[in-house]
Design a protein around this motif. Structure first.
Motif, PDB file in Angstrom:
ATOM      1  N   TRP A 361     -11.350   2.683   5.177  1.00 46.46           N
ATOM      2  CA  TRP A 361     -10.157   3.155   4.477  1.00 46.46           C
ATOM      3  C   TRP A 361      -9.601   2.133   3.493  1.00 46.46           C
ATOM      4  CZ3 TRP A 361      -7.690   4.981   9.724  1.00 46.46           C
ATOM      5  CH2 TRP A 361      -8.347   6.145  10.135  1.00 46.46           C
ATOM      6  N   MET A 362     -10.138   0.909   3.541  1.00 45.32           N
ATOM      7  CA  MET A 362      -9.576  -0.158   2.712  1.00 45.32           C
ATOM      8  C   MET A 362     -10.570  -0.732   1.709  1.00 45.32           C
ATOM      9  SD  MET A 362      -7.533  -2.316   5.622  1.00 45.32           S
ATOM     10  CE  MET A 362      -6.387  -1.522   6.740  1.00 45.32           C
ATOM     11  N   MET A 363     -11.771  -0.236   1.666  1.00 43.75           N
ATOM     12  CA  MET A 363     -12.781  -0.830   0.793  1.00 43.75           C
ATOM     13  C   MET A 363     -12.362  -0.781  -0.675  1.00 43.75           C
ATOM     14  SD  MET A 363     -15.296  -2.184   2.388  1.00 43.75           S
ATOM     15  CE  MET A 363     -16.615  -2.240   1.189  1.00 43.75           C
ATOM     16  N   SER A 417      -4.129   0.005  10.805  1.00 47.24           N
ATOM     17  CA  SER A 417      -5.351   0.277  10.041  1.00 47.24           C
ATOM     18  C   SER A 417      -5.148   1.450   9.089  1.00 47.24           C
ATOM     19  CB  SER A 417      -6.523   0.582  10.991  1.00 47.24           C
ATOM     20  OG  SER A 417      -6.331   1.818  11.660  1.00 47.24           O
ATOM     21  N   LEU A 418      -4.054   2.201   9.270  1.00 44.83           N
ATOM     22  CA  LEU A 418      -3.705   3.322   8.397  1.00 44.83           C
ATOM     23  C   LEU A 418      -2.864   2.873   7.207  1.00 44.83           C
ATOM     24  CD1 LEU A 418      -2.683   5.871  11.188  1.00 44.83           C
ATOM     25  CD2 LEU A 418      -4.773   5.934   9.830  1.00 44.83           C
ATOM     26  N   GLY A 419      -2.862   1.588   6.936  1.00 42.01           N
ATOM     27  CA  GLY A 419      -1.995   1.061   5.888  1.00 42.01           C
ATOM     28  C   GLY A 419      -2.271   1.637   4.517  1.00 42.01           C
ATOM     29  N   GLY A 420      -3.462   2.165   4.287  1.00 40.96           N
ATOM     30  CA  GLY A 420      -3.771   2.739   2.978  1.00 40.96           C
ATOM     31  C   GLY A 420      -3.156   4.105   2.750  1.00 40.96           C
ATOM     32  N   TYR A 421      -2.549   4.669   3.773  1.00 43.01           N
ATOM     33  CA  TYR A 421      -1.954   6.001   3.643  1.00 43.01           C
ATOM     34  C   TYR A 421      -0.440   5.896   3.450  1.00 43.01           C
ATOM     35  CZ  TYR A 421      -6.418   7.583   5.503  1.00 43.01           C
ATOM     36  OH  TYR A 421      -7.755   7.817   5.688  1.00 43.01           O
ATOM     37  N   GLN A 422       0.101   6.883   2.834  1.00 44.61           N
ATOM     38  CA  GLN A 422       1.546   6.940   2.655  1.00 44.61           C
ATOM     39  C   GLN A 422       2.211   7.429   3.944  1.00 44.61           C
ATOM     40  OE1 GLN A 422       3.235   5.997  -0.075  1.00 44.61           O
ATOM     41  NE2 GLN A 422       1.285   5.345  -1.001  1.00 44.61           N
ATOM     42  N   TYR A 423       3.376   6.856   4.244  1.00 43.31           N
ATOM     43  CA  TYR A 423       4.092   7.286   5.430  1.00 43.31           C
ATOM     44  C   TYR A 423       5.583   7.243   5.148  1.00 43.31           C
ATOM     45  CZ  TYR A 423       4.804   2.258   6.148  1.00 43.31           C
ATOM     46  OH  TYR A 423       5.142   0.958   5.987  1.00 43.31           O
TER      47      TYR A 423
END
Length: 530
Positions: A361-363, A417-423
């Motif tokens: 998710w971060m590549m 690990s979900l840091g690439g998603y908006q929340y």
């Protein structure tokens, strides 16, 4: 023919004291009888006339003479003086306190004497032996470590009394850093040097002396020996990878003790990976089970907690392949508790899974990320395994608390690990992270900073600390790490605090365990949390 078993033995009742004690017939030649002259022994005579009852003075004289002579019976009565005829004797040289003592044994008399070993055993228990001053009882160099100086002796003592205890977290009553490592060290020059080097690094950090010449000297020698061992292994001169494998792992923990900031530990870890694979390919009978289990735990623990120092955006390097993971999982069938992984080995084995999931998710941060069904299923499966896990009920309270801290840190590592998603700022995601932080900090408050289990808590403390936002929480964790560093004297505890201090200066968007590696790069602090 008379029966030899019933023939009466005639004891010597006249003659010199020396022949009486030796149960030898004396020719009563004065002042030196023939037997004493032949064996170069001191010849002493009773002060009273033979045939008369012994007086009190004679009894005292005899007792004192017997005590003085018993000192020499410990070795051999015939051989405590220099021989007059070298051809009929042999000698040995022993060194005590830097002084040599030459002992000779009269072969002609030794073949005839009966019961000398029994008399020597009785004489050795005489209290007068302990009263004799032998000078310096500690040799100038260690007899088991030829070529090592007095500093090495002190460092080995420091390892046995302090370093080994700090390295192990006290989860079990048996410390493998003593029971497993020390016997190996006395069979390998490389491992012995590495043990002494680890002790030197630990002692230097406890003294806050980064310029310790002794520690630097031993570290340089250890690196040279390790490189030589690797070269011989590659050239096929050393077929057994065990010593090199343990050596590589000891090098990892030497970096832990000194507080490595250059990432050297990852070089040692890569070497240990290849060596462990080769070792496990050998027969299971080649290495004792307890030692093999400890080596597997040692590597698994170091490899998993070190992965957080790797930037998932730039590298997919996994220190734990499938075969090694399966070997580690075999330990779980018997509820394995170790002095490195405590009771949370099952949680550590989930770290590579989370790392690989987060890496996908971060590549490429610029690319629009859309999780697949497999990603969602994997995330849910890992979360369920972490939530379902609980410490073994039979472990001591400190280990139970430490396991609970690891559990909350694992949840934080997974959620972030979900840091690439908006929340949403006030959504369920942020609530889950904050709840895990609160739980972890609560468990830490219940655990004394001086408890031995803290030696294995740098990883969860770094994960939790990287997400703290309030000054009160940061101050509490800062105080704890300072006390831990002062008590244990391990460099990685101090470096963990330095790293968190740098992270606490960042904006909330740059916080979290997945940015630990970037903070390391920016501040040139490459450490492992082992």
């Amino acid at each position: 023919m008379p029966d030899r078993r019933t023939t009466r033995i005639v004891r010597v009742r006249t003659g010199c004291w020396t022949c009486r004690r030796r149960k030898k017939k004396c020719d009563e030649t004065r002042p030196i009888c023939g037997g004493c002259l032949r064996n170069d022994l001191g010849c002493s005579w009773p002060s009273s006339v033979p045939g008369r009852s012994n007086s009190a003075t004679e009894n005292v004289e005899r007792v004192m003479e017997d005590r003085r002579s018993s000192l020499f019976e410990v070795g051999d009565l015939d051989g405590m003086q220099l021989p007059a005829r070298p051809a009929s004797r042999h000698s040995s040289v022993s060194s005590v306190g830097g002084q040599s003592t030459i002992t000779g044994i009269g072969l002609d008399d030794a073949m005839q004497e009966e019961g000398m070993e029994r008399r020597a055993s009785v004489a050795s228990n005489d209290s007068s032996v302990a009263a004799i001053p032998f000078g310096n009882l500690v040799p100038r160099t260690m007899s088991m470590l030829p070529g090592y100086d007095a500093d090495s002796y002190q460092l080995l003592s420091h390892y046995l009394s302090t370093t080994a205890d700090c390295m192990a977290n006290g989860s079990t009553p048996i410390n493998p850093f003593l029971v497993q490592i020390v016997p190996l060290a006395f069979s390998s020059d490389l491992l012995l040097q590495l043990v002494i080097t680890q002790s030197a690094a630990h002692r230097a950090f406890r003294r806050r002396d980064e310029s310790d010449a002794i520690a630097h000297s031993h570290y340089t020698k250890a690196i040279q020996l390790f490189r030589h061992g690797v070269t011989e292994f590659i050239d096929g001169k050393e077929p057994n990878p065990l010593m090199l494998l343990v050596g590589a792992l000891l090098m990892c923990f030497t970096e832990t003790a000194k507080g490595d900031t250059t990432g050297t530990i990852f070089d040692h870890l890569s070497a240990a990976n290849s060596l462990l694979v080769k070792l496990l390919a050998q027969s299971d009978t080649a290495v004792p089970k307890e030692l093999k289990n400890f080596v597997i735990e040692y590597y698994t623990y170091t490899a998993t907690v070190s992965m957080i120092s790797v930037d998932a955006r730039l590298s997919g390097q996994l220190f734990l392949n499938f075969d090694l993971e399966q070997r580690a999982r075999e330990l779980l069938t018997n509820q394995y508790v170790g002095n490195l992984c405590g009771c949370w080995l099952e949680l550590l084995l989930l770290i590579p899974c989370i790392f690989d999931l987060g890496r996908q998710w971060m590549m490429d941060e610029a690319q629009s990320i859309s999780p697949t069904a497999d990603d969602i299923a994997m995330f849910a499966s890992i979360q369920a395994q972490i939530l379902r896990w609980s410490p073994y009920p039979h472990v001591i309270p400190e280990v139970y608390l430490a396991g609970s801290i690891f559990q909350q840190a694992m949840l934080i590592y997974l959620y972030t690990s979900l840091g690439g998603y908006q929340y949403a700022p006030d959504g369920i995601y942020k609530g889950l992270v904050e709840n895990a932080i609160t739980e972890a900090m609560g468990y830490l408050n219940e655990l004394s900073p001086q408890a031995r289990i803290n030696s294995g808590l740098c990883w969860p403390i770094a994960v939790v600390g990287s997400c703290l936002s309030t000054p009160v929480q940061k101050a509490r964790l800062r105080t704890r790490l300072n006390e831990m560093s002062s008590h244990f004297g391990l460099g990685n505890m101090h470096r963990t605090l330095l790293l968190l201090e740098a992270m606490w200066q960042l904006s909330p968007s740059e916080a979290g365990p997945w940015n630990i590696c970037r903070t390391m790069q920016q501040n040139q602090i490459w450490i492992s949390f082992a």
